[in-house]
Scaffold this motif. Structure first.
Motif, PDB file in Angstrom:
ATOM      1  N   CYS A   9       0.864  -1.180   0.000  1.00 36.99           N
ATOM      2  CA  CYS A   9       0.000   0.000   0.000  1.00 36.99           C
ATOM      3  C   CYS A   9       0.898   1.227   0.000  1.00 36.99           C
ATOM      4  N   ARG A  86      -6.069  -1.488   3.466  1.00 37.43           N
ATOM      5  CA  ARG A  86      -7.422  -1.509   4.025  1.00 37.43           C
ATOM      6  C   ARG A  86      -7.375  -1.667   5.543  1.00 37.43           C
ATOM      7  N   LYS A  87      -8.500  -1.388   6.189  1.00 41.02           N
ATOM      8  CA  LYS A  87      -8.705  -1.731   7.585  1.00 41.02           C
ATOM      9  C   LYS A  87      -9.964  -2.585   7.670  1.00 41.02           C
ATOM     10  N   LYS A  88     -10.082  -3.387   8.714  1.00 41.35           N
ATOM     11  CA  LYS A  88     -11.206  -4.328   8.752  1.00 41.35           C
ATOM     12  C   LYS A  88     -11.747  -4.515  10.151  1.00 41.35           C
ATOM     13  N   LEU A 138     -14.977  -3.513   5.743  1.00 37.47           N
ATOM     14  CA  LEU A 138     -13.689  -3.061   5.220  1.00 37.47           C
ATOM     15  C   LEU A 138     -13.714  -1.561   4.998  1.00 37.47           C
ATOM     16  N   ASP A 139     -12.615  -0.915   5.352  1.00 33.28           N
ATOM     17  CA  ASP A 139     -12.463   0.529   5.237  1.00 33.28           C
ATOM     18  C   ASP A 139     -11.369   0.823   4.206  1.00 33.28           C
ATOM     19  N   TYR A 140     -11.724   1.563   3.157  1.00 33.20           N
ATOM     20  CA  TYR A 140     -10.796   1.930   2.088  1.00 33.20           C
ATOM     21  C   TYR A 140     -10.557   3.440   2.117  1.00 33.20           C
ATOM     22  N   SER A 146      -5.644   2.112  -0.807  1.00 32.85           N
ATOM     23  CA  SER A 146      -6.457   0.910  -0.559  1.00 32.85           C
ATOM     24  C   SER A 146      -6.911   0.256  -1.856  1.00 32.85           C
TER      25      SER A 146
END
Length: 298
Positions: A9, A86-88, A138-140, A146
């Motif tokens: 990333c 990404r975050k999740k 999921l966070d983009y 992302s």
């Protein structure tokens, strides 16, 4: 960041490294009104199309007010770093995909705010009998670069339908195929309302006029040369099943994340964990936990 292996990333690539190779552009676009993928205007496939089954798209699945409330509730919990910027947040059983082992672990159910979402899904005929046992948020963000590489969701554990709710910004789901077979394309004709004609209704043309004359022959192209863009508006619900689930990989390119995007993906159990399956009892246990809607991220 949470990148591993070949994943990267903007956070881990760093300014000193060369930019990653271009991710390319999709050369077809999916049209929900007709179920066809149409060649994009500036691609070599302009004027050609083919049926693209297995996609259900519903726009405005929830309201702006509902969207704001859901995201506000999600942001009260921690987001864990994930791969590719990404975050999740995971709500689901503990799974070892390599060893094909599954247990409840610390799973306490889907989150309370998803109870209404799951209830609304029942109004969609394509989701009749859909009982999610896992939810992944999921966070983009464009600042993190992302994205998600083309992939299949697991077939051993997860069932026929994959369901995602797209929030905060629009994006594009890119579909690609690695098989060695070919795709049969048909020439297209546009109607006044902008929809595509079904392949069987294509007019006979000569010099652009309808009537007696030449019929363009279907065209065959390798599946690997075709990528299909499915445009996901903000607050839309998309369901992948059939060919779109098992034949085509799905991914999101970095350039298609221009603002913060949050998605909620719901998965059902495969046949092995449903009635009559080898692991029916475990499936019942997990589904009972999931649909208690008392969960926290695991």
């Amino acid at each position: 960041c949470g990148c591993k292996g070949i994943r990267s990333c903007l956070l881990c690539e760093g300014p000193a490294q060369a930019a990653p190779p271009p991710q390319g552009e999709d050369n077809f676009t999916y049209y929900p009104a007709t179920g066809l993928a149409k060649g994009n205007e500036h691609s070599e496939f302009a004027g050609w199309a083919f049926p693209f089954p297995g996609v259900f798209l519903m726009e405005e699945f929830i309201t702006e007010e509902e969207e704001s409330a859901i995201v506000e509730l999600m942001d009260r919990d921690d987001w864990k770093p994930s791969q590719s910027g990404r975050k999740k947040q995971d709500y689901g059983p503990k799974v070892n995909f390599k060893k094909r082992r599954l247990k409840a672990g610390s799973f306490t159910g889907l989150p309370s705010f998803s109870k209404k979402i799951v209830a609304q899904m029942k109004a969609c005929s394509v989701l009749r009998g859909f009982f999610p046992v896992e939810q992944c948020n999921l966070d983009y963000m464009p600042e993190r670069g992302s994205a998600i590489d083309p992939h299949f969701d697991d077939w051993w554990l997860w069932g026929e339908r994959l369901v995602s709710l797209n929030l905060l910004s629009k994006t594009v789901l890119s579909m690609s195929c690695d098989s060695e077979d070919s795709i049969q394309l048909f020439p297209t004709s546009s109607k006044a309302n902008g929809e595509l004609s079904p392949p069987g209704a294509l007019p006979r043309t000569k010099s652009g006029k309808e009537g007696s004359g030449l019929v363009l022959s279907p065209r065959f192209v390798p599946s690997k040369e075709v990528t299909v863009a499915i445009h996901l508006p903000r607050r839309s619900l998309v369901v992948l099943s059939g060919d779109a689930r098992y034949r085509w990989k799905h991914g999101i390119r970095r350039q298609h994340i221009q603002r913060r995007r949050v998605c909620l993906t719901f998965r059902e159990l495969s046949a092995d964990f449903r009635a009559g399956g080898r692991h029916e009892e475990l499936g019942k246990e997990l589904l009972e936990i999931a649909l208690s809607f008392q969960g926290r991220p695991v």
